[in-house]
Design a protein around this motif. Structure first.
Motif, PDB file in Angstrom:
ATOM      1  N   THR A   1       0.741  -1.698   0.089  1.00  0.00           N
ATOM      2  CA  THR A   1       0.230   0.373   0.162  1.00  0.00           C
ATOM      3  C   THR A   1       0.583   1.411   0.259  1.00  0.00           C
ATOM      4  O   THR A   1       1.972   1.301  -0.164  1.00  0.00           O
TER       5      THR A   1
ATOM      6  N   ALA B   1       0.594   4.922   0.800  1.00  0.00           N
ATOM      7  CA  ALA B   1      -0.014   5.846   2.844  1.00  0.00           C
ATOM      8  C   ALA B   1      -0.070   7.844   1.713  1.00  0.00           C
ATOM      9  O   ALA B   1       0.406   8.007   0.851  1.00  0.00           O
TER      10      ALA B   1
ATOM     11  N   THR C   1      -4.391   4.955   3.560  1.00  0.00           N
ATOM     12  CA  THR C   1      -3.803   4.113   3.140  1.00  0.00           C
ATOM     13  C   THR C   1      -4.434   4.151   0.684  1.00  0.00           C
ATOM     14  O   THR C   1      -5.795   4.131   1.053  1.00  0.00           O
TER      15      THR C   1
END
Length: 166
Positions: free
Chosen positions: A44, A46, A66
């Protein structure tokens, strides 16, 4: 049973200068750890956004979350007050809702509309987060929008955001 609480003997003999150095090093690591970046374990990215249109600084908002790195899908999001940290809404399952306002944000700005859900403590107030349809380049700045619909009581607010995705 042995005593598991061991006093930090080394800390007892640290001078104020070395304590300050240790604190500074810790803060440097903490700052680096909170910068937007891809998570190698989950894949993922941020998301960090800060409100740019601030008429009352006490109400300035930040959005974090995310994103999927390849498709740009929002995976989680939290909207909170920048000054107090009070969370307005948080979700691990935002819902893509490009029919919101007849798709105006998708047509006019190229933004996906993500339904985040009701405000904590005020179920009639609904939060949305608008983000680009294409995944932004890593570390690049892009525009977003937090939209607050006050529901049956009428009215809405929107907050322009400067965002980055790691």
């Amino acid at each position: 049973m042995p005593n598991l609480i061991v006093p930090p003997v080394r800390a007892l003999f640290m001078t104020p200068t070395t304590r300050f150095g240790a604190v500074a090093a810790f803060l440097t690591v903490l700052t680096a750890a909170t910068a937007p970046m891809a998570d190698a374990a989950t894949g993922t990215r941020a998301l960090d956004c800060t409100q740019t249109t601030v008429t009352r600084p006490a109400l300035k908002r930040v959005a974090t979350g995310t994103m999927d790195p390849t498709q740009g899908n929002l995976l989680s999001a939290t909207v909170a007050r920048a000054t107090t940290g009070r969370v307005d809404v948080t979700t691990d399952h935002p819902v893509l809702d490009n029919t919101f306002m007849d798709g105006a944000y998708l047509r006019q700005h190229g933004w996906n509309t993500w339904l985040l859900g009701p405000q904590i403590g005020s179920p009639s107030i609904t939060y949305y987060l608008m983000l680009p349809t294409t995944p932004p380049a890593t570390g690049s700045a892009f525009a977003g929008l937090v939209f607050v619909d006050f529901g049956p009581q009428g009215g809405a607010n929107d907050f322009a955001m400067n965002c980055t995705a790691g």
